[in-house]
Scaffold this motif. Sequence first.
Motif, short mmCIF file in Angstrom:
data_model
loop_
_atom_site.label_atom_id
_atom_site.label_comp_id
_atom_site.label_asym_id
_atom_site.label_seq_id
_atom_site.Cartn_x
_atom_site.Cartn_y
_atom_site.Cartn_z
N LEU A 1 46.76 30.26 -5.90
CA LEU A 1 47.82 31.25 -6.13
C LEU A 1 47.65 31.98 -7.45
CD1 LEU A 1 50.89 29.16 -4.90
CD2 LEU A 1 49.62 30.90 -3.65
N GLY A 2 46.71 31.51 -8.26
CA GLY A 2 46.50 32.17 -9.54
C GLY A 2 47.44 31.69 -10.63
N SER A 3 48.27 30.66 -10.34
CA SER A 3 49.21 30.17 -11.36
C SER A 3 48.58 29.16 -12.30
CB SER A 3 50.43 29.53 -10.67
OG SER A 3 50.01 28.44 -9.85
N ALA A 4 47.37 28.68 -12.00
CA ALA A 4 46.67 27.74 -12.86
C ALA A 4 45.20 28.10 -12.87
CB ALA A 4 46.85 26.30 -12.36
N SER A 5 44.57 27.89 -14.01
CA SER A 5 43.16 28.21 -14.14
C SER A 5 42.30 27.13 -13.51
CB SER A 5 42.79 28.38 -15.61
OG SER A 5 42.97 27.14 -16.29
N GLU A 6 41.07 27.48 -13.21
CA GLU A 6 40.14 26.49 -12.64
C GLU A 6 39.85 25.38 -13.64
OE1 GLU A 6 35.76 26.31 -10.45
OE2 GLU A 6 36.51 28.19 -11.30
N TYR A 7 39.88 25.71 -14.91
CA TYR A 7 39.67 24.69 -15.94
C TYR A 7 40.74 23.60 -15.88
CZ TYR A 7 39.51 22.51 -20.55
OH TYR A 7 39.47 21.59 -21.57
N SER B 1 40.05 19.73 -15.03
CA SER B 1 40.49 18.72 -15.99
C SER B 1 41.40 17.68 -15.33
CB SER B 1 41.21 19.39 -17.16
OG SER B 1 40.36 20.28 -17.83
N ALA B 2 42.29 18.15 -14.46
CA ALA B 2 43.17 17.22 -13.75
C ALA B 2 42.38 16.30 -12.83
CB ALA B 2 44.21 18.01 -12.96
N GLU B 3 41.37 16.84 -12.16
CA GLU B 3 40.53 16.00 -11.30
C GLU B 3 39.74 14.97 -12.11
OE1 GLU B 3 38.10 18.64 -9.09
OE2 GLU B 3 39.69 19.21 -7.65
N VAL B 4 39.25 15.37 -13.26
CA VAL B 4 38.52 14.42 -14.12
C VAL B 4 39.45 13.31 -14.58
CG1 VAL B 4 37.35 14.17 -16.34
CG2 VAL B 4 36.81 16.11 -14.86
N GLN B 5 40.65 13.64 -14.98
CA GLN B 5 41.61 12.62 -15.39
C GLN B 5 41.94 11.68 -14.23
OE1 GLN B 5 45.04 14.50 -17.05
NE2 GLN B 5 44.03 15.02 -19.00
N THR C 1 50.79 24.83 -19.08
CA THR C 1 49.76 24.67 -18.06
C THR C 1 49.98 23.36 -17.30
OG1 THR C 1 48.28 23.51 -19.59
CG2 THR C 1 48.12 25.91 -19.51
N ILE C 2 49.30 23.25 -16.15
CA ILE C 2 49.37 22.04 -15.36
C ILE C 2 48.73 20.86 -16.10
CG2 ILE C 2 47.20 22.55 -14.17
CD1 ILE C 2 50.31 20.79 -12.70
N LEU C 3 47.76 21.18 -16.94
CA LEU C 3 47.12 20.13 -17.73
C LEU C 3 48.10 19.52 -18.71
CD1 LEU C 3 44.54 18.63 -18.48
CD2 LEU C 3 43.99 20.47 -20.08
N GLU C 4 48.91 20.36 -19.34
CA GLU C 4 49.93 19.87 -20.25
C GLU C 4 50.95 19.01 -19.51
OE1 GLU C 4 53.41 21.67 -23.21
OE2 GLU C 4 51.93 22.99 -22.29
N LEU C 5 51.31 19.44 -18.31
CA LEU C 5 52.27 18.67 -17.52
C LEU C 5 51.69 17.32 -17.11
CD1 LEU C 5 55.02 18.55 -16.09
CD2 LEU C 5 53.94 19.67 -14.12
#
Length: 264
Positions: free
Chosen positions: A1-7, A11-15, A217-221
């Motif tokens: 949807l473009g609301s989060a970057s691929e980075y 990063s979420a998948e790595v975590q 960002t989703i990473l921060e969440l």
Amino acid sequence: LGSASEYDKVSAEVQMRSIQPAVISARNAINLAMLQLKVLMGVTSDVTFRVDDKLENYEDILLSELMTVEDCSLENNTSMRQLALNETMLNQTLRIQKASFLPTLSLVGSYAVQSLYNDDLRLRNHDWGKSSSLVLSLSMPIFRASNFTKLKSTKLQISQLALNREYTQRQLDMQVRSYLDNMSASAEQISTNKEAVAQAEKGYEIAQKRYEIGGGTILELNNSEISVTSAKLTYSQSIYDYLAAKADLDKVLGNDDLINKYGK
């Protein structure tokens, strides 16, 4: 949807993948603990248990029963009681061995009725002879080398037992102090970790609101959510450490009133 970057997605998948081994290990530890519980209860492995409790329920109980060294007594410790029984047995053995050096006075009496050479089978027509004796004897032990050896060996065993008892008591006192220190440290950590959980939850709420309005960002969440989980884990771990130290202390002290204390 473009609301989060691929980075952020990567990063979420790595975590997630980095945490997955710990999740698997924790699941295996839970299964192992459940199997150990079934072994202790004497039930088969196909029996299913439902845990209707959590560590947080013990917080108020733990903080209200902090103990000191003066409250601990080794009177019911199994090792100390075994040493006390061995000491009693050796003292009784020593008394018996000392009694072998004392003179022995004995009195033996006998009374006999007999009949010989009677052709008549009727007992009332027999000629009966009666005899009695009374013997008084006094035995004086002059020298018995084996008794001295046994006596010396028993005295050495008593001395060795006294040293072992003193050493064992020192070891147990050290264990009691160690468990009390662990309990005190865990009790201090419980209140601190509880505040950390509250702060982590507040941070998660802030990160969630920022993400909803597009300011985060989703990473921060995800990081804030991991912080909440880690804080709760640390809080539960501190309660577990207290309970584990208390169980070890009760084992050393020989306490068996856990059911009355915790009602479980």
